[in-house]
Design a protein around this motif. Structure first.
Motif, PDB file in Angstrom:
ATOM      1  N   PRO A  57      -1.434 -11.090  -3.935  1.00 55.23           N
ATOM      2  CA  PRO A  57      -0.351 -12.080  -3.871  1.00 55.23           C
ATOM      3  C   PRO A  57      -0.464 -13.102  -5.003  1.00 55.23           C
ATOM      4  CG  PRO A  57      -1.307 -11.737  -1.708  1.00 55.23           C
ATOM      5  CD  PRO A  57      -2.197 -11.033  -2.697  1.00 55.23           C
ATOM      6  N   GLU A  82      12.734 -11.721  -0.860  1.00 54.72           N
ATOM      7  CA  GLU A  82      12.322 -11.931   0.536  1.00 54.72           C
ATOM      8  C   GLU A  82      13.450 -11.515   1.484  1.00 54.72           C
ATOM      9  OE1 GLU A  82       9.686 -15.243   2.779  1.00 54.72           O
ATOM     10  OE2 GLU A  82      11.438 -16.028   1.721  1.00 54.72           O
ATOM     11  N   ARG A  88       7.088 -11.316   1.043  1.00 56.55           N
ATOM     12  CA  ARG A  88       7.049 -12.381   2.050  1.00 56.55           C
ATOM     13  C   ARG A  88       6.190 -13.502   1.480  1.00 56.55           C
ATOM     14  NH1 ARG A  88       3.958  -8.330   4.586  1.00 56.55           N
ATOM     15  NH2 ARG A  88       1.745  -8.767   4.373  1.00 56.55           N
ATOM     16  N   ARG A  89       6.470 -14.683   1.947  1.00 53.46           N
ATOM     17  CA  ARG A  89       5.659 -15.829   1.559  1.00 53.46           C
ATOM     18  C   ARG A  89       4.564 -16.007   2.602  1.00 53.46           C
ATOM     19  NH1 ARG A  89      10.956 -17.579  -0.248  1.00 53.46           N
ATOM     20  NH2 ARG A  89      10.832 -18.447  -2.361  1.00 53.46           N
ATOM     21  N   GLU A  90       3.373 -16.338   2.119  1.00 58.85           N
ATOM     22  CA  GLU A  90       2.265 -16.577   3.040  1.00 58.85           C
ATOM     23  C   GLU A  90       1.387 -17.693   2.490  1.00 58.85           C
ATOM     24  OE1 GLU A  90      -0.711 -13.008   1.590  1.00 58.85           O
ATOM     25  OE2 GLU A  90       0.798 -12.493   3.077  1.00 58.85           O
ATOM     26  N   ARG A  91       0.733 -18.392   3.373  1.00 58.41           N
ATOM     27  CA  ARG A  91      -0.191 -19.467   2.975  1.00 58.41           C
ATOM     28  C   ARG A  91      -1.453 -18.860   2.379  1.00 58.41           C
ATOM     29  NH1 ARG A  91       2.275 -24.234   2.552  1.00 58.41           N
ATOM     30  NH2 ARG A  91       3.711 -24.506   4.265  1.00 58.41           N
ATOM     31  N   ASP A  92      -1.957 -19.510   1.349  1.00 56.87           N
ATOM     32  CA  ASP A  92      -3.220 -19.116   0.733  1.00 56.87           C
ATOM     33  C   ASP A  92      -4.342 -19.491   1.697  1.00 56.87           C
ATOM     34  OD1 ASP A  92      -5.521 -18.808  -0.806  1.00 56.87           O
ATOM     35  OD2 ASP A  92      -4.648 -19.708  -2.589  1.00 56.87           O
ATOM     36  N   ARG A  96      -4.485 -24.039   2.002  1.00 56.23           N
ATOM     37  CA  ARG A  96      -3.313 -23.934   2.886  1.00 56.23           C
ATOM     38  C   ARG A  96      -2.077 -24.618   2.325  1.00 56.23           C
ATOM     39  NH1 ARG A  96      -2.928 -20.202   5.987  1.00 56.23           N
ATOM     40  NH2 ARG A  96      -1.751 -21.328   7.532  1.00 56.23           N
ATOM     41  N   VAL A  99       1.440 -21.724  -1.412  1.00 57.86           N
ATOM     42  CA  VAL A  99       2.193 -20.609  -0.862  1.00 57.86           C
ATOM     43  C   VAL A  99       2.147 -19.459  -1.867  1.00 57.86           C
ATOM     44  CG1 VAL A  99       4.471 -19.816  -0.097  1.00 57.86           C
ATOM     45  CG2 VAL A  99       3.712 -22.146   0.440  1.00 57.86           C
TER      46      VAL A  99
END
Length: 180
Positions: A57, A82, A88-92, A96, A99
């Protein structure tokens, strides 16, 4: 050292110029057709292609770097991918606040299968070529990627060569038909 005379080299370089233009145009038209088939914008398709080459990502800033777009345009591009279900977007996990944009494995598998159906085994294009010829093609493509990236950056910054002015570069508006 090449075995071509000066005249033969000039002829080959002229032919290379024509073939290069045809190659770029044919790929752009192919890219448009594939994008249309998938319901994507051609830039979105190529961004998706580039994302599949990344080891994991990435941030939207990295998407901007990969595509040469502004961060705002890259954000809109990610929004479209998306909505289409490709990313999709996700938190690192490490930070946190950050994104990341991650590809969706199932959709990427579909994407790759579509490329395979269209392109088949491209290795047939290189059958019969010696290693030195393959190395020359790889070297040319690497230089072309670097050159194109530099030209994209120059165009996006509004700096392009102005041969009529005699100077090395002149600022030119990004919109056609406008003069500086």
């Amino acid at each position: 050292m090449s075995g071509y005379s000066g005249y033969a080299r000039v002829r080959l370089l002229d032919e290379l110029s024509v073939v290069s233009h045809r190659y770029v145009a044919s790929y752009a038209l192919f890219n448009q057709a594939v994008a249309d088939h998938l319901g994507l914008h051609p830039t979105d398709l190529q961004c998706l292609n580039l994302l599949t080459l990344e080891p994991g990502p990435v941030t939207t800033g990295r998407v901007a770097q990969l595509t040469g777009l502004t961060t705002g345009s890259a954000t809109r591009l990610v929004d479209r991918l998306e909505r289409a279900g490709y990313v999709r977007r996700e938190r690192d996990a490490a930070d946190r606040r950050k994104v990341l944009v991650a590809t969706v494995p199932e959709r990427i598998a579909e994407f790759r299968r579509m490329w395979e159906r269209l392109g088949g085994d491209r290795s047939a294009l290189f059958e019969g070529l010696e290693e030195e010829e393959l190395a020359a093609i790889v070297g040319h493509m690497r230089r072309t990627v670097q050159f194109s990236g530099e030209q994209v950056a120059r165009l996006r910054s509004g700096r392009v060569r102005d041969p009529g002015n005699g100077g090395p570069e002149a600022s030119v508006s990004a919109r056609p038909g406008r003069t500086p």
